[in-house]
Design a protein around this motif. Structure first.
Motif, PDB file in Angstrom:
ATOM      1  N   ALA A  46       0.826  -1.197   0.000  1.00 53.86           N
ATOM      2  CA  ALA A  46       0.000   0.000   0.000  1.00 53.86           C
ATOM      3  C   ALA A  46       0.865   1.254   0.000  1.00 53.86           C
ATOM      4  CB  ALA A  46      -0.936  -0.001   1.198  1.00 53.86           C
ATOM      5  N   ARG A  47       1.968   1.221   0.721  1.00 55.48           N
ATOM      6  CA  ARG A  47       2.867   2.382   0.766  1.00 55.48           C
ATOM      7  C   ARG A  47       3.468   2.636  -0.619  1.00 55.48           C
ATOM      8  NH1 ARG A  47       6.930   4.118   5.381  1.00 55.48           N
ATOM      9  NH2 ARG A  47       7.922   5.807   4.289  1.00 55.48           N
ATOM     10  N   ARG A  48       3.849   1.575  -1.288  1.00 57.97           N
ATOM     11  CA  ARG A  48       4.411   1.693  -2.639  1.00 57.97           C
ATOM     12  C   ARG A  48       3.376   2.277  -3.588  1.00 57.97           C
ATOM     13  NH1 ARG A  48       7.250  -3.364  -5.603  1.00 57.97           N
ATOM     14  NH2 ARG A  48       8.365  -2.195  -7.176  1.00 57.97           N
ATOM     15  N   SER A  49       2.150   1.835  -3.479  1.00 59.73           N
ATOM     16  CA  SER A  49       1.071   2.327  -4.320  1.00 59.73           C
ATOM     17  C   SER A  49       0.810   3.808  -4.051  1.00 59.73           C
ATOM     18  CB  SER A  49      -0.198   1.516  -4.064  1.00 59.73           C
ATOM     19  OG  SER A  49      -1.266   2.054  -4.795  1.00 59.73           O
ATOM     20  N   ARG A  50       0.836   4.191  -2.798  1.00 61.60           N
ATOM     21  CA  ARG A  50       0.628   5.602  -2.419  1.00 61.60           C
ATOM     22  C   ARG A  50       1.745   6.472  -3.001  1.00 61.60           C
ATOM     23  NH1 ARG A  50      -2.628   9.616  -1.454  1.00 61.60           N
ATOM     24  NH2 ARG A  50      -1.978  10.951   0.235  1.00 61.60           N
ATOM     25  N   LYS A  51       2.978   6.002  -2.923  1.00 60.86           N
ATOM     26  CA  LYS A  51       4.113   6.733  -3.487  1.00 60.86           C
ATOM     27  C   LYS A  51       3.916   6.914  -4.993  1.00 60.86           C
ATOM     28  CE  LYS A  51       9.151   6.549  -3.884  1.00 60.86           C
ATOM     29  NZ  LYS A  51       9.521   6.239  -5.231  1.00 60.86           N
ATOM     30  N   PHE A  52       3.504   5.869  -5.659  1.00 59.55           N
ATOM     31  CA  PHE A  52       3.263   5.930  -7.093  1.00 59.55           C
ATOM     32  C   PHE A  52       2.161   6.946  -7.411  1.00 59.55           C
ATOM     33  CE2 PHE A  52       0.954   4.455 -10.874  1.00 59.55           C
ATOM     34  CZ  PHE A  52       1.979   4.526 -11.803  1.00 59.55           C
ATOM     35  N   GLN A  53       1.093   6.956  -6.629  1.00 61.41           N
ATOM     36  CA  GLN A  53      -0.008   7.891  -6.847  1.00 61.41           C
ATOM     37  C   GLN A  53       0.456   9.330  -6.676  1.00 61.41           C
ATOM     38  OE1 GLN A  53      -2.812   6.472  -3.955  1.00 61.41           O
ATOM     39  NE2 GLN A  53      -3.873   5.172  -5.419  1.00 61.41           N
ATOM     40  N   ILE A  54       1.266   9.589  -5.675  1.00 61.13           N
ATOM     41  CA  ILE A  54       1.778  10.937  -5.440  1.00 61.13           C
ATOM     42  C   ILE A  54       2.684  11.357  -6.583  1.00 61.13           C
ATOM     43  CG2 ILE A  54       3.263  12.344  -3.942  1.00 61.13           C
ATOM     44  CD1 ILE A  54       2.111  10.665  -1.582  1.00 61.13           C
TER      45      ILE A  54
ATOM     46  N   ARG B  25      18.847  13.552  -0.575  1.00 65.56           N
ATOM     47  CA  ARG B  25      19.091  13.198  -1.971  1.00 65.56           C
ATOM     48  C   ARG B  25      17.791  13.379  -2.755  1.00 65.56           C
ATOM     49  NH1 ARG B  25      24.126  12.088  -2.586  1.00 65.56           N
ATOM     50  NH2 ARG B  25      25.222  11.010  -0.947  1.00 65.56           N
ATOM     51  N   VAL B  26      17.910  13.890  -3.973  1.00 62.77           N
ATOM     52  CA  VAL B  26      16.741  14.117  -4.811  1.00 62.77           C
ATOM     53  C   VAL B  26      16.156  12.770  -5.231  1.00 62.77           C
ATOM     54  CG1 VAL B  26      15.888  15.152  -6.950  1.00 62.77           C
ATOM     55  CG2 VAL B  26      17.710  16.303  -5.648  1.00 62.77           C
ATOM     56  N   VAL B  27      14.892  12.546  -4.894  1.00 63.72           N
ATOM     57  CA  VAL B  27      14.223  11.291  -5.239  1.00 63.72           C
ATOM     58  C   VAL B  27      13.082  11.503  -6.225  1.00 63.72           C
ATOM     59  CG1 VAL B  27      14.875  10.114  -3.103  1.00 63.72           C
ATOM     60  CG2 VAL B  27      12.738  11.421  -3.190  1.00 63.72           C
ATOM     61  N   PHE B  28      12.719  12.751  -6.470  1.00 66.46           N
ATOM     62  CA  PHE B  28      11.659  13.067  -7.423  1.00 66.46           C
ATOM     63  C   PHE B  28      11.940  14.433  -8.025  1.00 66.46           C
ATOM     64  CE2 PHE B  28       7.631  15.047  -8.571  1.00 66.46           C
ATOM     65  CZ  PHE B  28       7.116  14.098  -9.426  1.00 66.46           C
ATOM     66  N   PHE B  29      11.791  14.558  -9.335  1.00 64.88           N
ATOM     67  CA  PHE B  29      12.103  15.786 -10.065  1.00 64.88           C
ATOM     68  C   PHE B  29      11.171  15.819 -11.268  1.00 64.88           C
ATOM     69  CE2 PHE B  29      15.126  18.497 -12.537  1.00 64.88           C
ATOM     70  CZ  PHE B  29      15.526  19.386 -11.548  1.00 64.88           C
ATOM     71  N   ASN B  30      10.109  16.628 -11.203  1.00 65.39           N
ATOM     72  CA  ASN B  30       9.091  16.551 -12.255  1.00 65.39           C
ATOM     73  C   ASN B  30       9.449  17.369 -13.487  1.00 65.39           C
ATOM     74  OD1 ASN B  30       8.411  19.225 -11.624  1.00 65.39           O
ATOM     75  ND2 ASN B  30       6.270  18.774 -11.195  1.00 65.39           N
ATOM     76  N   ARG B  31       8.577  17.294 -14.470  1.00 63.47           N
ATOM     77  CA  ARG B  31       8.791  17.974 -15.749  1.00 63.47           C
ATOM     78  C   ARG B  31       8.938  19.485 -15.572  1.00 63.47           C
ATOM     79  NH1 ARG B  31       4.944  16.108 -20.158  1.00 63.47           N
ATOM     80  NH2 ARG B  31       3.758  15.909 -18.266  1.00 63.47           N
ATOM     81  N   GLY B  32       8.194  20.069 -14.626  1.00 62.80           N
ATOM     82  CA  GLY B  32       8.321  21.495 -14.353  1.00 62.80           C
ATOM     83  C   GLY B  32       9.723  21.863 -13.900  1.00 62.80           C
ATOM     84  N   CYS B  33      10.347  21.007 -13.099  1.00 66.56           N
ATOM     85  CA  CYS B  33      11.732  21.237 -12.669  1.00 66.56           C
ATOM     86  C   CYS B  33      12.683  21.132 -13.847  1.00 66.56           C
ATOM     87  CB  CYS B  33      12.140  20.235 -11.590  1.00 66.56           C
ATOM     88  SG  CYS B  33      11.450  20.575  -9.978  1.00 66.56           S
ATOM     89  N   VAL B  34      12.447  20.169 -14.696  1.00 65.07           N
ATOM     90  CA  VAL B  34      13.301  19.990 -15.878  1.00 65.07           C
ATOM     91  C   VAL B  34      13.242  21.243 -16.743  1.00 65.07           C
ATOM     92  CG1 VAL B  34      13.596  18.672 -18.017  1.00 65.07           C
ATOM     93  CG2 VAL B  34      13.119  17.482 -15.871  1.00 65.07           C
ATOM     94  N   GLU B  35      12.038  21.742 -16.988  1.00 63.43           N
ATOM     95  CA  GLU B  35      11.874  22.934 -17.816  1.00 63.43           C
ATOM     96  C   GLU B  35      12.472  24.167 -17.142  1.00 63.43           C
ATOM     97  OE1 GLU B  35       7.711  23.145 -18.756  1.00 63.43           O
ATOM     98  OE2 GLU B  35       7.772  21.259 -19.863  1.00 63.43           O
ATOM     99  N   LEU B  36      12.285  24.303 -15.849  1.00 63.44           N
ATOM    100  CA  LEU B  36      12.779  25.465 -15.118  1.00 63.44           C
ATOM    101  C   LEU B  36      14.297  25.475 -15.004  1.00 63.44           C
ATOM    102  CD1 LEU B  36      11.879  27.962 -13.454  1.00 63.44           C
ATOM    103  CD2 LEU B  36      11.904  26.475 -11.454  1.00 63.44           C
ATOM    104  N   CYS B  37      14.865  24.327 -14.673  1.00 69.76           N
ATOM    105  CA  CYS B  37      16.304  24.238 -14.421  1.00 69.76           C
ATOM    106  C   CYS B  37      17.121  23.868 -15.654  1.00 69.76           C
ATOM    107  CB  CYS B  37      16.587  23.214 -13.330  1.00 69.76           C
ATOM    108  SG  CYS B  37      15.841  23.634 -11.759  1.00 69.76           S
ATOM    109  N   GLY B  38      16.480  23.250 -16.617  1.00 73.98           N
ATOM    110  CA  GLY B  38      17.202  22.823 -17.806  1.00 73.98           C
ATOM    111  C   GLY B  38      18.059  21.589 -17.587  1.00 73.98           C
ATOM    112  N   CYS B  39      17.778  20.841 -16.538  1.00 76.89           N
ATOM    113  CA  CYS B  39      18.526  19.617 -16.226  1.00 76.89           C
ATOM    114  C   CYS B  39      17.595  18.421 -16.370  1.00 76.89           C
ATOM    115  CB  CYS B  39      19.031  19.644 -14.785  1.00 76.89           C
ATOM    116  SG  CYS B  39      20.084  21.012 -14.370  1.00 76.89           S
ATOM    117  N   PRO B  40      17.983  17.409 -17.143  1.00 79.73           N
ATOM    118  CA  PRO B  40      17.156  16.201 -17.214  1.00 79.73           C
ATOM    119  C   PRO B  40      17.059  15.540 -15.839  1.00 79.73           C
ATOM    120  CG  PRO B  40      18.953  16.128 -18.829  1.00 79.73           C
ATOM    121  CD  PRO B  40      19.190  17.306 -17.947  1.00 79.73           C
ATOM    122  N   SER B  41      15.917  14.968 -15.544  1.00 81.99           N
ATOM    123  CA  SER B  41      15.728  14.338 -14.233  1.00 81.99           C
ATOM    124  C   SER B  41      16.760  13.245 -13.981  1.00 81.99           C
ATOM    125  CB  SER B  41      14.314  13.785 -14.082  1.00 81.99           C
ATOM    126  OG  SER B  41      14.034  12.845 -15.092  1.00 81.99           O
TER     127      SER B  41
END
Length: 72
Positions: free
Chosen positions: A2-10, A29-45
């Motif tokens: 259930a915890r894994r599923s919740r993480k996936f949903q988030i 440590r960075v564990v999540f970096f969405n598309r908005g971060c990629v566009e803003l920072c210019g760094c691939p996740s």
């Protein structure tokens, strides 16, 4: 399981929001970096995931350069 599923949903919910969002773990440590971060920072996740994030904020607004430079 259930915890894994919740993480996936988030992660799914944050992946396509219209804002930059990232998450760090207990070791900062960075564990999540969405598309908005990629566009803003210019760094691939793929280049950012797993890196330590030394950024810390206060109540004020922090410039983008401070965030991106904190990704070692």
């Amino acid at each position: 399981m259930a915890r894994r599923s919740r993480k996936f949903q988030i992660e799914q919910a944050l992946s396509d929001v219209g804002i930059a969002a990232f998450a760090i773990d207990a070791e900062r440590r960075v564990v999540f970096f969405n598309r908005g971060c990629v566009e803003l920072c210019g760094c691939p996740s793929e280049d950012v995931l797993g890196l330590p994030c030394l950024f810390s904020s206060d109540a004020g607004t922090t410039p983008l350069g401070a965030v991106t430079s904190a990704l070692a």
